[in-house]
Scaffold this motif. Sequence first.
Motif, PDB file in Angstrom:
ATOM      1  N   ASN A 175      46.151  38.068  18.325  1.00  0.00           N
ATOM      2  CA  ASN A 175      44.769  37.606  18.271  1.00  0.00           C
ATOM      3  C   ASN A 175      44.371  36.982  19.602  1.00  0.00           C
ATOM      4  OD1 ASN A 175      44.366  38.347  15.575  1.00  0.00           O
ATOM      5  ND2 ASN A 175      45.136  36.382  14.810  1.00  0.00           N
ATOM      6  N   ILE A 176      43.082  37.036  19.921  1.00  0.00           N
ATOM      7  CA  ILE A 176      42.556  36.357  21.095  1.00  0.00           C
ATOM      8  C   ILE A 176      42.463  34.863  20.798  1.00  0.00           C
ATOM      9  CG2 ILE A 176      40.557  36.087  22.625  1.00  0.00           C
ATOM     10  CD1 ILE A 176      39.938  39.048  22.134  1.00  0.00           C
ATOM     11  N   VAL A 177      43.083  34.039  21.637  1.00  0.00           N
ATOM     12  CA  VAL A 177      43.069  32.589  21.413  1.00  0.00           C
ATOM     13  C   VAL A 177      42.236  31.854  22.457  1.00  0.00           C
ATOM     14  CG1 VAL A 177      45.259  32.532  20.179  1.00  0.00           C
ATOM     15  CG2 VAL A 177      45.249  32.350  22.684  1.00  0.00           C
ATOM     16  N   GLY A 178      41.692  32.590  23.415  1.00  0.00           N
ATOM     17  CA  GLY A 178      40.853  31.972  24.431  1.00  0.00           C
ATOM     18  C   GLY A 178      40.505  32.972  25.512  1.00  0.00           C
ATOM     19  N   TYR A 179      39.680  32.527  26.458  1.00  0.00           N
ATOM     20  CA  TYR A 179      39.260  33.373  27.570  1.00  0.00           C
ATOM     21  C   TYR A 179      39.310  32.575  28.866  1.00  0.00           C
ATOM     22  CZ  TYR A 179      37.148  36.326  23.918  1.00  0.00           C
ATOM     23  OH  TYR A 179      36.925  37.105  22.811  1.00  0.00           O
ATOM     24  N   GLU A 180      39.726  33.239  29.943  1.00  0.00           N
ATOM     25  CA  GLU A 180      39.593  32.610  31.260  1.00  0.00           C
ATOM     26  C   GLU A 180      38.305  33.095  31.900  1.00  0.00           C
ATOM     27  OE1 GLU A 180      41.736  31.925  35.600  1.00  0.00           O
ATOM     28  OE2 GLU A 180      42.738  33.196  34.114  1.00  0.00           O
ATOM     29  N   ILE A 181      37.533  32.154  32.444  1.00  0.00           N
ATOM     30  CA  ILE A 181      36.291  32.485  33.137  1.00  0.00           C
ATOM     31  C   ILE A 181      36.619  32.783  34.592  1.00  0.00           C
ATOM     32  CG2 ILE A 181      34.008  31.652  33.792  1.00  0.00           C
ATOM     33  CD1 ILE A 181      34.267  29.654  31.399  1.00  0.00           C
ATOM     34  N   LEU A 182      36.239  33.966  35.049  1.00  0.00           N
ATOM     35  CA  LEU A 182      36.524  34.400  36.416  1.00  0.00           C
ATOM     36  C   LEU A 182      35.201  34.658  37.131  1.00  0.00           C
ATOM     37  CD1 LEU A 182      39.306  36.920  35.405  1.00  0.00           C
ATOM     38  CD2 LEU A 182      39.669  34.691  36.454  1.00  0.00           C
ATOM     39  N   SER A 183      35.064  34.122  38.312  1.00  0.00           N
ATOM     40  CA  SER A 183      33.785  34.193  39.014  1.00  0.00           C
ATOM     41  C   SER A 183      33.690  35.423  39.905  1.00  0.00           C
ATOM     42  CB  SER A 183      33.574  32.930  39.855  1.00  0.00           C
ATOM     43  OG  SER A 183      34.667  32.743  40.739  1.00  0.00           O
ATOM     44  N   ARG A 184      32.496  35.989  39.951  1.00  0.00           N
ATOM     45  CA  ARG A 184      32.137  37.071  40.852  1.00  0.00           C
ATOM     46  C   ARG A 184      30.729  36.788  41.370  1.00  0.00           C
ATOM     47  NH1 ARG A 184      36.759  37.802  39.332  1.00  0.00           N
ATOM     48  NH2 ARG A 184      37.634  39.662  38.362  1.00  0.00           N
ATOM     49  N   LEU A 185      30.376  37.387  42.492  1.00  0.00           N
ATOM     50  CA  LEU A 185      29.008  37.326  43.006  1.00  0.00           C
ATOM     51  C   LEU A 185      28.481  38.748  43.146  1.00  0.00           C
ATOM     52  CD1 LEU A 185      29.274  34.627  45.837  1.00  0.00           C
ATOM     53  CD2 LEU A 185      28.345  34.313  43.541  1.00  0.00           C
ATOM     54  N   LYS A 186      27.181  38.886  43.099  1.00  0.00           N
ATOM     55  CA  LYS A 186      26.562  40.196  43.233  1.00  0.00           C
ATOM     56  C   LYS A 186      25.658  40.203  44.467  1.00  0.00           C
ATOM     57  CE  LYS A 186      25.077  42.198  39.521  1.00  0.00           C
ATOM     58  NZ  LYS A 186      24.240  42.547  38.342  1.00  0.00           N
ATOM     59  N   ALA A 187      25.954  41.124  45.396  1.00  0.00           N
ATOM     60  CA  ALA A 187      25.149  41.251  46.612  1.00  0.00           C
ATOM     61  C   ALA A 187      23.828  41.940  46.302  1.00  0.00           C
ATOM     62  CB  ALA A 187      25.918  42.033  47.671  1.00  0.00           C
ATOM     63  N   GLN A 188      22.911  41.935  47.265  1.00  0.00           N
ATOM     64  CA  GLN A 188      21.585  42.520  47.056  1.00  0.00           C
ATOM     65  C   GLN A 188      21.644  44.006  46.757  1.00  0.00           C
ATOM     66  OE1 GLN A 188      18.929  41.573  50.267  1.00  0.00           O
ATOM     67  NE2 GLN A 188      19.175  39.369  50.034  1.00  0.00           N
ATOM     68  N   ASP A 189      22.653  44.691  47.314  1.00  0.00           N
ATOM     69  CA  ASP A 189      22.753  46.124  47.065  1.00  0.00           C
ATOM     70  C   ASP A 189      23.497  46.444  45.776  1.00  0.00           C
ATOM     71  OD1 ASP A 189      25.346  45.495  47.680  1.00  0.00           O
ATOM     72  OD2 ASP A 189      25.568  46.939  49.310  1.00  0.00           O
ATOM     73  N   GLY A 190      23.858  45.403  45.010  1.00  0.00           N
ATOM     74  CA  GLY A 190      24.526  45.596  43.729  1.00  0.00           C
ATOM     75  C   GLY A 190      26.033  45.576  43.787  1.00  0.00           C
ATOM     76  N   SER A 191      26.619  45.548  44.980  1.00  0.00           N
ATOM     77  CA  SER A 191      28.076  45.515  45.092  1.00  0.00           C
ATOM     78  C   SER A 191      28.608  44.156  44.650  1.00  0.00           C
ATOM     79  CB  SER A 191      28.522  45.815  46.531  1.00  0.00           C
ATOM     80  OG  SER A 191      27.963  44.886  47.431  1.00  0.00           O
ATOM     81  N   ILE A 192      29.815  44.163  44.098  1.00  0.00           N
ATOM     82  CA  ILE A 192      30.436  42.951  43.567  1.00  0.00           C
ATOM     83  C   ILE A 192      31.307  42.303  44.638  1.00  0.00           C
ATOM     84  CG2 ILE A 192      31.921  41.996  41.782  1.00  0.00           C
ATOM     85  CD1 ILE A 192      29.205  43.047  40.830  1.00  0.00           C
ATOM     86  N   ILE A 193      31.159  40.993  44.775  1.00  0.00           N
ATOM     87  CA  ILE A 193      31.944  40.216  45.730  1.00  0.00           C
ATOM     88  C   ILE A 193      32.948  39.387  44.931  1.00  0.00           C
ATOM     89  CG2 ILE A 193      31.828  38.641  47.691  1.00  0.00           C
ATOM     90  CD1 ILE A 193      28.783  39.197  47.748  1.00  0.00           C
ATOM     91  N   TYR A 194      34.229  39.501  45.249  1.00  0.00           N
ATOM     92  CA  TYR A 194      35.294  38.895  44.463  1.00  0.00           C
ATOM     93  C   TYR A 194      35.736  37.550  45.052  1.00  0.00           C
ATOM     94  CZ  TYR A 194      35.551  43.316  42.008  1.00  0.00           C
ATOM     95  OH  TYR A 194      35.235  44.422  41.251  1.00  0.00           O
ATOM     96  N   PRO A 195      36.374  36.711  44.229  1.00  0.00           N
ATOM     97  CA  PRO A 195      36.780  35.370  44.681  1.00  0.00           C
ATOM     98  C   PRO A 195      37.588  35.366  45.969  1.00  0.00           C
ATOM     99  CG  PRO A 195      37.051  35.535  42.321  1.00  0.00           C
ATOM    100  CD  PRO A 195      36.699  36.924  42.798  1.00  0.00           C
ATOM    101  N   SER A 196      38.478  36.341  46.132  1.00  0.00           N
ATOM    102  CA  SER A 196      39.295  36.384  47.348  1.00  0.00           C
ATOM    103  C   SER A 196      38.440  36.620  48.581  1.00  0.00           C
ATOM    104  CB  SER A 196      40.355  37.486  47.240  1.00  0.00           C
ATOM    105  OG  SER A 196      39.753  38.756  47.114  1.00  0.00           O
ATOM    106  N   GLN A 197      37.202  37.061  48.356  1.00  0.00           N
ATOM    107  CA  GLN A 197      36.320  37.353  49.470  1.00  0.00           C
ATOM    108  C   GLN A 197      35.319  36.228  49.750  1.00  0.00           C
ATOM    109  OE1 GLN A 197      35.060  40.943  47.480  1.00  0.00           O
ATOM    110  NE2 GLN A 197      35.952  42.228  49.065  1.00  0.00           N
ATOM    111  N   PHE A 198      35.121  35.306  48.791  1.00  0.00           N
ATOM    112  CA  PHE A 198      34.113  34.283  49.055  1.00  0.00           C
ATOM    113  C   PHE A 198      34.567  32.836  48.857  1.00  0.00           C
ATOM    114  CE2 PHE A 198      33.188  35.289  44.533  1.00  0.00           C
ATOM    115  CZ  PHE A 198      33.184  34.014  43.972  1.00  0.00           C
TER     116      PHE A 198
END
Length: 384
Positions: A175-198
């Motif tokens: 069973n799922i007992v929880g979730y980790e929240i992971l951050s991402r950013l979205k650039a103007q062109d729609g590409s995803i920017i990952y934590p290791s990058q920002f």
Amino acid sequence: MEYINLLNKITAVDDDPFFLHFIEDKFQEIGISNINLYSDPNAGLESLIVKSDFNDIVLVDLQMPEIDGIAFLKLLGDAGYKGQVIVISGFESKVLSMAESIAKQRNLAILGQLTKPFSAQQLNGLVDRALSRILSAENAELAATIGNYDPDIFEINEETLFPVIQPQIELGSENIVGYEILSRLKAQDGSIIYPSQFISDFEENGRISEFNKVLFRSSFARMAKYDNVKFSMNLSMRDLNSHRIVDDIDSLLNEFGVQPSRLTIEITETCLVENLLTAQEIATRLRLLGCSLAIDDYGTGYSTMKQLTEFPFQELKIDRQYISSCHTHEENQIIIRSTVEMAKALGMRVVAEGVETKQELAFVKEAGIEIVQGYYYSKPYVWA
């Protein structure tokens, strides 16, 4: 093999022509041909660094006369090689493990290790791992092109924030007992920017607190829509220098009506070493709020077992570098088992991060770990 077409250039570098053909034969056994073979490490290196992609794979022998494997990996890392790496040797597993660790510190994407002679099944397992990484959203960041991203002027707001969550699974019930929240950013062109990058950019330019205010507010607003669901999120190194973070979290808990017991704050091991006293104070204040605390990426820093007893942790997360191929790494098995034994003796639950394969899952379960997180069950997905 499914998704085999995702692989680009596969290269093997070994000074022994016979073993190069052995490698070629093993790839053919698993349905892959057109392997680039180099008995001259200099020629192999030149070919690899001209152009590389995360979908490339290189197999490197550690014992070569002109350039040994460690020097070869250093040169690959210095050249910014983007492909995935497999290290090969006839030496004992400890030498292979050290080479793997050194390559990771050179920012190379390590698939794993192979001991001479290896089987087609062992090779197939590492190729499957490569395909899994290519398919996964997390590792797609290594090949992503970021558009319109300047860390000094990038607008940090609800529209540019792109949070995802990854479930944590209790092995007994699955069973799922929880979730980790992971951050991402979205650039103007729609590409995803990952934590290791920002994240490091924002820590350097002083915008990490600005980012965290948006992330925390957005996350708490989403958490308020769920009943009795637990979430975990990280504090950055910069946050652990300021007691204000405790007041901010307390204020948000009250504003959105989220019970503190539903929130686990993950603190990385390296943070504790660099800011020991302040981290102790902040950690204790967060526990007094009613939040749970986890030590994240355990095994990647330099804290001692004694320091674990000096913080009010309830959870220990074993870093995925120890989970990766743990079923074949004797040293990793020893570390995992001893960590689980120690954590349980201290009354802490243990989470295994980065579980990707059935073999890894079987070992961590046998080692006594009860909660896992990783692509075997689910990659991170958009948090609506």
